[in-house]
Design a protein around this motif. Structure first.
Motif, PDB file in Angstrom:
ATOM      1  N   THR A 132     -16.341  -7.638 -20.923  1.00 48.24           N
ATOM      2  CA  THR A 132     -15.668  -7.967 -22.177  1.00 48.24           C
ATOM      3  C   THR A 132     -14.258  -8.508 -21.937  1.00 48.24           C
ATOM      4  O   THR A 132     -13.863  -9.524 -22.530  1.00 48.24           O
ATOM      5  CB  THR A 132     -15.615  -6.736 -23.094  1.00 48.24           C
ATOM      6  OG1 THR A 132     -16.961  -6.294 -23.349  1.00 48.24           O
ATOM      7  CG2 THR A 132     -14.945  -7.068 -24.414  1.00 48.24           C
ATOM      8  N   PRO A 133     -13.451  -7.876 -21.058  1.00 45.16           N
ATOM      9  CA  PRO A 133     -12.151  -8.492 -20.742  1.00 45.16           C
ATOM     10  C   PRO A 133     -12.305  -9.884 -20.150  1.00 45.16           C
ATOM     11  O   PRO A 133     -11.477 -10.761 -20.395  1.00 45.16           O
ATOM     12  CB  PRO A 133     -11.542  -7.523 -19.729  1.00 45.16           C
ATOM     13  CG  PRO A 133     -12.207  -6.213 -19.986  1.00 45.16           C
ATOM     14  CD  PRO A 133     -13.601  -6.563 -20.388  1.00 45.16           C
ATOM     15  N   GLY A 134     -13.370 -10.086 -19.361  1.00 47.91           N
ATOM     16  CA  GLY A 134     -13.616 -11.411 -18.808  1.00 47.91           C
ATOM     17  C   GLY A 134     -13.912 -12.432 -19.888  1.00 47.91           C
ATOM     18  O   GLY A 134     -13.453 -13.582 -19.821  1.00 47.91           O
ATOM     19  N   ALA A 135     -14.681 -12.034 -20.899  1.00 44.00           N
ATOM     20  CA  ALA A 135     -14.961 -12.940 -22.014  1.00 44.00           C
ATOM     21  C   ALA A 135     -13.691 -13.258 -22.783  1.00 44.00           C
ATOM     22  O   ALA A 135     -13.479 -14.398 -23.220  1.00 44.00           O
ATOM     23  CB  ALA A 135     -16.004 -12.312 -22.944  1.00 44.00           C
ATOM     24  N   ALA A 136     -12.826 -12.247 -22.951  1.00 42.66           N
ATOM     25  CA  ALA A 136     -11.537 -12.497 -23.607  1.00 42.66           C
ATOM     26  C   ALA A 136     -10.693 -13.460 -22.787  1.00 42.66           C
ATOM     27  O   ALA A 136      -9.993 -14.326 -23.340  1.00 42.66           O
ATOM     28  CB  ALA A 136     -10.800 -11.170 -23.809  1.00 42.66           C
ATOM     29  N   LEU A 137     -10.759 -13.322 -21.481  1.00 44.38           N
ATOM     30  CA  LEU A 137     -10.048 -14.248 -20.593  1.00 44.38           C
ATOM     31  C   LEU A 137     -10.539 -15.673 -20.796  1.00 44.38           C
ATOM     32  O   LEU A 137      -9.740 -16.619 -20.872  1.00 44.38           O
ATOM     33  CB  LEU A 137     -10.241 -13.822 -19.148  1.00 44.38           C
ATOM     34  CG  LEU A 137      -9.742 -14.790 -18.074  1.00 44.38           C
ATOM     35  CD1 LEU A 137      -8.220 -14.793 -18.041  1.00 44.38           C
ATOM     36  CD2 LEU A 137     -10.285 -14.427 -16.707  1.00 44.38           C
ATOM     37  N   LEU A 138     -11.848 -15.852 -20.899  1.00 46.51           N
ATOM     38  CA  LEU A 138     -12.399 -17.189 -21.127  1.00 46.51           C
ATOM     39  C   LEU A 138     -11.900 -17.759 -22.447  1.00 46.51           C
ATOM     40  O   LEU A 138     -11.584 -18.955 -22.544  1.00 46.51           O
ATOM     41  CB  LEU A 138     -13.927 -17.138 -21.128  1.00 46.51           C
ATOM     42  CG  LEU A 138     -14.613 -16.675 -19.844  1.00 46.51           C
ATOM     43  CD1 LEU A 138     -16.130 -16.671 -20.026  1.00 46.51           C
ATOM     44  CD2 LEU A 138     -14.230 -17.554 -18.668  1.00 46.51           C
ATOM     45  N   ALA A 139     -11.833 -16.907 -23.478  1.00 44.76           N
ATOM     46  CA  ALA A 139     -11.371 -17.379 -24.785  1.00 44.76           C
ATOM     47  C   ALA A 139      -9.934 -17.868 -24.714  1.00 44.76           C
ATOM     48  O   ALA A 139      -9.562 -18.825 -25.397  1.00 44.76           O
ATOM     49  CB  ALA A 139     -11.501 -16.254 -25.811  1.00 44.76           C
ATOM     50  N   GLY A 140      -9.125 -17.228 -23.882  1.00 47.01           N
ATOM     51  CA  GLY A 140      -7.742 -17.654 -23.745  1.00 47.01           C
ATOM     52  C   GLY A 140      -7.552 -18.825 -22.803  1.00 47.01           C
ATOM     53  O   GLY A 140      -6.558 -19.546 -22.898  1.00 47.01           O
ATOM     54  N   THR A 141      -8.507 -19.013 -21.887  1.00 46.98           N
ATOM     55  CA  THR A 141      -8.387 -20.099 -20.905  1.00 46.98           C
ATOM     56  C   THR A 141      -8.727 -21.451 -21.497  1.00 46.98           C
ATOM     57  O   THR A 141      -8.032 -22.449 -21.308  1.00 46.98           O
ATOM     58  CB  THR A 141      -9.298 -19.815 -19.691  1.00 46.98           C
ATOM     59  OG1 THR A 141      -8.928 -18.579 -19.104  1.00 46.98           O
ATOM     60  CG2 THR A 141      -9.194 -20.933 -18.673  1.00 46.98           C
ATOM     61  N   GLY A 142      -9.831 -21.507 -22.239  1.00 45.86           N
ATOM     62  CA  GLY A 142     -10.258 -22.766 -22.832  1.00 45.86           C
ATOM     63  C   GLY A 142     -10.920 -23.685 -21.819  1.00 45.86           C
ATOM     64  O   GLY A 142     -11.251 -23.289 -20.704  1.00 45.86           O
ATOM     65  N   MET A 143     -11.099 -24.924 -22.209  1.00 49.27           N
ATOM     66  CA  MET A 143     -11.799 -25.902 -21.378  1.00 49.27           C
ATOM     67  C   MET A 143     -11.016 -26.213 -20.114  1.00 49.27           C
ATOM     68  O   MET A 143      -9.787 -26.285 -20.127  1.00 49.27           O
ATOM     69  CB  MET A 143     -12.019 -27.187 -22.170  1.00 49.27           C
ATOM     70  CG  MET A 143     -13.027 -27.049 -23.300  1.00 49.27           C
ATOM     71  SD  MET A 143     -14.726 -27.231 -22.741  1.00 49.27           S
ATOM     72  CE  MET A 143     -14.773 -28.995 -22.442  1.00 49.27           C
ATOM     73  N   VAL A 144     -11.758 -26.397 -19.028  1.00 51.89           N
ATOM     74  CA  VAL A 144     -11.168 -26.832 -17.764  1.00 51.89           C
ATOM     75  C   VAL A 144     -11.784 -28.165 -17.376  1.00 51.89           C
ATOM     76  O   VAL A 144     -12.768 -28.614 -17.968  1.00 51.89           O
ATOM     77  CB  VAL A 144     -11.403 -25.794 -16.643  1.00 51.89           C
ATOM     78  CG1 VAL A 144     -10.682 -24.495 -16.955  1.00 51.89           C
ATOM     79  CG2 VAL A 144     -12.896 -25.551 -16.444  1.00 51.89           C
ATOM     80  N   ALA A 145     -11.211 -28.801 -16.366  1.00 48.75           N
ATOM     81  CA  ALA A 145     -11.771 -30.058 -15.876  1.00 48.75           C
ATOM     82  C   ALA A 145     -13.198 -29.825 -15.403  1.00 48.75           C
ATOM     83  O   ALA A 145     -13.458 -28.915 -14.638  1.00 48.75           O
ATOM     84  CB  ALA A 145     -10.915 -30.592 -14.733  1.00 48.75           C
ATOM     85  N   GLY A 146     -14.113 -30.672 -15.872  1.00 45.18           N
ATOM     86  CA  GLY A 146     -15.518 -30.488 -15.536  1.00 45.18           C
ATOM     87  C   GLY A 146     -16.312 -29.840 -16.638  1.00 45.18           C
ATOM     88  O   GLY A 146     -17.547 -29.807 -16.588  1.00 45.18           O
ATOM     89  N   GLY A 147     -15.614 -29.288 -17.649  1.00 50.18           N
ATOM     90  CA  GLY A 147     -16.281 -28.740 -18.808  1.00 50.18           C
ATOM     91  C   GLY A 147     -17.158 -27.534 -18.515  1.00 50.18           C
ATOM     92  O   GLY A 147     -16.913 -26.762 -17.588  1.00 50.18           O
TER      93      GLY A 147
END
Length: 420
Positions: free
Chosen positions: A96-111
């Motif tokens: 769950t913290p990892g999913a929250a991290l993804l939500a804060g990171t957003g798109m990266v190069a390569g999609g």
């Protein structure tokens, strides 16, 4: 971070579960019901966070639904094998913290394909952690205040969502928040699941009134595979912080929870199962699975069964329940996709409040690390992206550098004995 506890020492074999004499009247139904509750609470309290995180890094609605299903299946299979093999209530969860991290990171190069590639790398790193004791000690050496400050900074924007959503859509959001508040008073365990139940009712009202439409073809569960792509930005911006957060906020605390109930986690086996499960589930969209931390107590505690030797049945049942919940993943994802603005974000934010609170306490507990922890928190919360790499990585890097600078011994000029 403190030294690795004995529970996660790779060199130690896992002993049998602690023994006790159970009351004769307690039957098999008790751990089975505990396992069902474990799965229901774990799923309903955070699946909205998972969908939010996967969508943020580029997944389409169908790919996010596929990822949720993959997480359910891989952690279910892992629980079934680990609990049966070691006769322990070893429960797994998605990060769950990892999913929250993804939500804060957003798109990266390569999609999205690059994000999937990062998930694969995280799984491989977890396997390596179980096999290579030095890597385990390296992760454990990361100062707890900085790791928790980074996590708190990542969580803060998500936890602010209920406030902004209430301002923008009070009629849709107020019933969700009110339900959560009432259940916080009477049964905290069910506060977030109940809040999502009310959110589902709100979504249903919007569907009935014609304010939203539901595509019934998206209700059936399907796996949508993506060929991984590896990029430097995704490795640094997603894989590294996701691995650190998963280990520091899930796997290591999970072993501590199990240790509190008298169980010593088979570290190598647990890391192998969760790491391989992450690698297998990544092409379908699963970001990471790990040892359960908070929900582990539901299956490992006395409420599951008075006899510690019988509590493994609760974890085994939770695995079976997750296989059933996997069939509901597409329908739930479809509901989330048509939800009024702010409703799902509110549920996700409420689900993360307890984690945010715990992270802030751990980050600020040590006065000697307080300045570096606060700066780590602020950088992570800023959402700033440099060179296409998200704020979580830079926050941890800056925090370590500031901590090292503040703790460095001041240079003292010495004079020669012959001087003067």
């Amino acid at each position: 971070m403190t030294a690795m506890p004995d529970a996660v020492s790779p060199e130690q074999p896992a002993p049998a579960a602690p023994t006790a004499t159970p009351p004769a009247e307690v039957g098999i139904a008790h751990p089975i019901s505990a396992g069902v509750v474990t799965a229901l609470v774990g799923f309903t309290s955070s699946f909205a966070v998972v969908l939010t995180g996967l969508r943020a890094v580029g997944a389409s609605p169908s790919q996010a639904a596929s990822g949720l299903m993959a997480l359910c299946v891989t952690q279910a299979v892992g629980m079934l094998w680990l609990s049966r093999r070691y006769r322990m209530p070893l429960t797994l969860a998605w990060s769950t913290p990892g999913a929250a991290l993804l939500a804060g990171t957003g798109m990266v190069a390569g999609g999205w394909p690059a994000a999937v590639g990062a998930f694969v790398v995280v799984g491989l790193a977890v396997v390596l952690t179980g096999l290579w004791p030095r890597l385990s000690r390296l992760i454990a050496a990361i100062p707890t205040p900085l790791a928790q400050a980074m996590l708190a900074g990542v969580l803060l924007p998500l936890c602010l969502a209920p406030i902004t959503a209430f301002r923008d859509s009070p009629a849709a959001v107020a019933p969700v928040v009110l339900t959560w508040l009432v259940l916080q008073r009477f049964s905290k365990r069910w506060a977030v699941p109940a809040a999502f139940g009310v959110a589902a009712v709100v979504i249903g009202v919007y569907l009935v009134t014609g304010d939203a439409t539901l595509d019934t073809s998206t209700l059936l569960p399907t796996l949508e595979l993506t060929v991984p792509r590896w990029s430097g930005q995704a490795m640094i911006g997603i894989a590294v912080p996701l691995y650190i957060v998963t280990m520091a906020s899930q796997n290591i605390p999970g072993t501590a929870v199990m240790g509190a109930f008298g169980y010593r986690v088979p570290w190598r086996a647990a890391m192998a199962v969760t790491g391989i499960g992450t690698v297998v589930g990544a092409p379908a969209g699963g970001h990471a699975i790990n040892l359960a931390a908070i929900s582990a107590a539901l299956a490992a505690g006395p409420t599951a069964h008075p006899d510690p030797r019988r509590r493994w049945v609760a974890a085994f049942t939770a695995g079976c329940a997750y296989l059933v919940l996997a069939l509901c993943s597409a329908a739930l994802a479809a509901l989330v996709a048509v939800a009024p603005a702010g409703v799902v974000e509110t549920v996700a934010g409420l689900a993360l409040l307890a984690t945010l609170g715990g992270s802030l306490v751990a980050a600020l507990a040590d006065e000697s690390d307080r300045e570096s922890a606060v700066l780590t928190f602020l950088i992570a919360a800023s959402g700033v992206s440099i060179l296409g790499i998200g704020s979580a990585f830079w926050a941890l890097l800056a925090g370590l550098a500031i901590r090292l600078m503040l703790r460095a011994r001041p240079f003292r000029r010495t004079t020669s004995p012959s001087a003067g």
